[in-house]
Design a protein around this motif. Structure first.
Motif, mmCIF file in Angstrom:
data_model
loop_
_atom_site.group_PDB
_atom_site.id
_atom_site.type_symbol
_atom_site.label_atom_id
_atom_site.label_comp_id
_atom_site.label_asym_id
_atom_site.label_seq_id
_atom_site.Cartn_x
_atom_site.Cartn_y
_atom_site.Cartn_z
ATOM 1 N N GLU A 269 0.825 -1.200 0.000
ATOM 2 C CA GLU A 269 0.000 0.000 0.000
ATOM 3 C C GLU A 269 0.861 1.253 0.000
ATOM 4 N N GLN A 270 1.972 1.203 0.709
ATOM 5 C CA GLN A 270 2.851 2.370 0.803
ATOM 6 C C GLN A 270 3.612 2.596 -0.502
ATOM 7 N N VAL A 271 4.191 1.541 -1.065
ATOM 8 C CA VAL A 271 5.082 1.732 -2.219
ATOM 9 C C VAL A 271 4.328 1.869 -3.537
ATOM 10 N N THR A 272 3.093 1.364 -3.617
ATOM 11 C CA THR A 272 2.347 1.502 -4.866
ATOM 12 C C THR A 272 1.658 2.856 -4.989
ATOM 13 N N ALA A 277 3.588 0.472 -12.067
ATOM 14 C CA ALA A 277 3.059 -0.884 -12.239
ATOM 15 C C ALA A 277 3.281 -1.674 -10.961
ATOM 16 N N ILE A 278 2.349 -2.589 -10.690
ATOM 17 C CA ILE A 278 2.503 -3.553 -9.603
ATOM 18 C C ILE A 278 2.400 -4.939 -10.227
ATOM 19 N N ILE A 279 3.420 -5.748 -10.023
ATOM 20 C CA ILE A 279 3.443 -7.112 -10.543
ATOM 21 C C ILE A 279 3.428 -8.049 -9.344
ATOM 22 N N ILE A 317 -3.807 -8.083 -3.905
ATOM 23 C CA ILE A 317 -3.923 -7.289 -5.136
ATOM 24 C C ILE A 317 -5.341 -6.763 -5.307
ATOM 25 N N ALA A 318 -6.352 -7.513 -4.844
ATOM 26 C CA ALA A 318 -7.723 -7.029 -4.939
ATOM 27 C C ALA A 318 -7.961 -5.870 -3.992
ATOM 28 N N THR A 319 -7.232 -5.844 -2.882
ATOM 29 C CA THR A 319 -7.399 -4.800 -1.867
ATOM 30 C C THR A 319 -6.679 -3.517 -2.239
ATOM 31 N N LEU A 320 -5.523 -3.638 -2.926
ATOM 32 C CA LEU A 320 -4.748 -2.453 -3.288
ATOM 33 C C LEU A 320 -5.571 -1.537 -4.186
ATOM 34 N N PRO A 321 -5.567 -0.228 -3.907
ATOM 35 C CA PRO A 321 -6.429 0.679 -4.664
ATOM 36 C C PRO A 321 -5.949 1.010 -6.077
ATOM 37 N N GLY A 322 -4.643 1.014 -6.308
ATOM 38 C CA GLY A 322 -4.154 1.456 -7.617
ATOM 39 C C GLY A 322 -2.882 0.741 -7.989
ATOM 40 N N GLY A 323 -1.796 1.516 -8.166
ATOM 41 C CA GLY A 323 -0.505 0.926 -8.473
ATOM 42 C C GLY A 323 -0.101 1.038 -9.933
ATOM 43 N N ARG A 348 -9.194 -6.813 -10.525
ATOM 44 C CA ARG A 348 -9.040 -5.587 -11.324
ATOM 45 C C ARG A 348 -7.669 -5.541 -12.005
ATOM 46 N N LEU A 349 -7.370 -6.618 -12.719
ATOM 47 C CA LEU A 349 -6.065 -6.773 -13.350
ATOM 48 C C LEU A 349 -6.117 -6.392 -14.824
ATOM 49 N N HIS A 350 -4.988 -5.871 -15.311
ATOM 50 C CA HIS A 350 -4.852 -5.648 -16.746
ATOM 51 C C HIS A 350 -4.550 -6.973 -17.459
ATOM 52 N N PHE A 351 -3.759 -7.810 -16.819
ATOM 53 C CA PHE A 351 -3.560 -9.168 -17.311
ATOM 54 C C PHE A 351 -3.052 -10.041 -16.176
#
Length: 407
Positions: A269-272, A277-279, A317-323, A348-351
């Motif tokens: 949550e802090q770094v994104t 991008a978050i992988i 990943i579902a909980t993270l708001p953005g990234g 809410r993934l792009h892929f």
């Protein structure tokens, strides 16, 4: 797996000049030359006369397949220092003695190493090696400051036992660290992900049962670390949030260690908040003990079973708001496509990158992976068994495609 491609070789098609100077640690330069070749680089070696007192030029010729230049006037190539310098994508001087550092700082050109360094427009990486008293001398410090101002990069020196028997700063950095620093240097100058911040998660989590036991899985973190390395090599700023793994931190990558899903979620949550991008390559535990014991659980006389109540962990990943561009992983043992497709909208993934962990060469702890990428627009891409580093580049190619074109 097929023969290695350029995507398996982080220094493929790079011309690297290796300058070797007169230090007892010059023997490590042979290992460095070998590692550079293994990474795909074309290596040309130049040496000072003093270096040849510690290691023979023939050693480097055997490792690189190219003539070694010690004396410009005896080189087969006319104006060898200029020609070698022009061909270079980067120059690494390892070991770099105090004398060589002083020569470079003051523009002297008394040997083939300093001649080439003065003639090249390529970036230069120094790996100092000397006694700690020499390293800490004000003259050396001033010379290093001068070179840094000119854009010269340093790796090391390490602290440890020196040739004199003393312990202190001045040890030549290990060859693997020098190669990592070179990959970082080249990526920051020419990589296609420069000015991007990529966050990668890796490894499993340990959800405590008591102070000595935990609920976890077989993840080793190799896939996530490969992605972090590949992103670093392409110039990105990389933050790696990892569960407990037995892997070295890639040079130039910021690493945050966590133990549990709750800790991983807070860190991400802090770094994104400022990532492009978050992988999510980590394999966090789906469940955790509902009431971890404060002390080690002991066997009671006659006890045949221990019942531990588990509760569901949050989906990170579902909980993270953005990234930014959001990439997930699906490690499955059956119904790969169905489970992967379900996760795309839910998280809410792009892929999503899916793999069957029961397939040969594609499970936990392997150097290879065979993946299928499911996109949010319905596209599906299947790939053969590849090295995890090559898979990492495939993922990053698709991340890059998702970045806004105007940025």
């Amino acid at each position: 797996m097929s023969q290695p491609s350029s995507r398996d070789l982080p220094l493929a098609n790079r011309r690297i000049v290796l300058g070797v100077t007169g230090s007892i640690s010059a023997y490590k330069a042979a290992d460095l030359a070998s590692k550079l070749r293994q990474a795909g680089a074309e290596v040309e070696v130049v040496m000072t006369p003093a270096a040849t007192r510690f290691i023979a030029p023939l050693t480097f010729k055997s490792l690189t397949g190219r003539d070694v230049v010690v004396d410009m006037f005896e080189a087969a190539e006319t104006e060898a220092h200029v020609e070698v310098a022009r061909r270079a994508d980067a120059m690494v001087i390892a070991p770099a003695t105090a004398d060589t550092i002083a020569s470079l700082a003051h523009g002297h050109a008394g040997d083939m190493v300093s001649l080439t360094a003065l003639a090249t427009a390529a970036p230069i990486l120094l790996a100092p090696a000397m006694d700690s008293q020499m390293w800490e001398h004000p003259a050396t410090a001033a010379n290093i400051a001068t070179l840094r101002e000119r854009g010269v990069e340093l790796v090391g020196p390490a602290t440890g036992r020196l040739a004199s028997g003393r312990v202190g700063p001045g040890r030549l950095a290990e060859p693997a660290a020098i190669v990592g620093a070179l990959r970082l240097l080249l990526g920051r100058r020419t990589g296609d992900l420069r000015d991007r911040h990529i966050v990668v998660s890796a490894g499993g989590t340990h959800e405590p049962i008591d102070p000595v036991r935990f609920v976890g899985n077989r993840s080793t973190g190799r896939m996530g670390f490969a992605i972090a390395e590949a992103a670093r090599d392409r110039g990105a700023e990389v933050t790696l949030v990892t569960g407990p793994v037995a892997l070295e931190t890639p040079v130039g990558v910021r690493r945050i260690d966590v133990q549990t899903v709750a800790e991983m979620l807070v860190a991400l949550e802090q770094v994104t908040a400022r990532s492009d991008a978050i992988i999510m390559a980590a394999a966090p535990a789906d469940f955790r003990p509902a009431a971890p014991a404060d002390h080690k659980i002991k066997k009671a006389p006659g006890q045949e079973r221990l019942v531990i109540e588990l509760e569901q962990n949050p989906d990170i990943i579902a909980t993270l708001p953005g990234g930014g561009v959001r990439v997930g992983f699906a490690a499955e043992t059956r119904d790969l496509a169905a489970y992967a497709r379900q996760k795309l909208p839910a998280k809410r993934l792009h892929f999503i990158v899916a793999n069957d962990v029961t397939a040969p060469g594609s499970g936990f702890g392997t150097e290879t992976n065979q993946v299928v990428i499911f996109h949010d627009d319905g596209r599906v891409e299947e790939f053969p068994l590849l090295s995890k580093y090559a898979v990492a580049h495939l993922i990053l190619d698709r991340v890059r495609e998702r970045f806004p074109r105007s940025s």
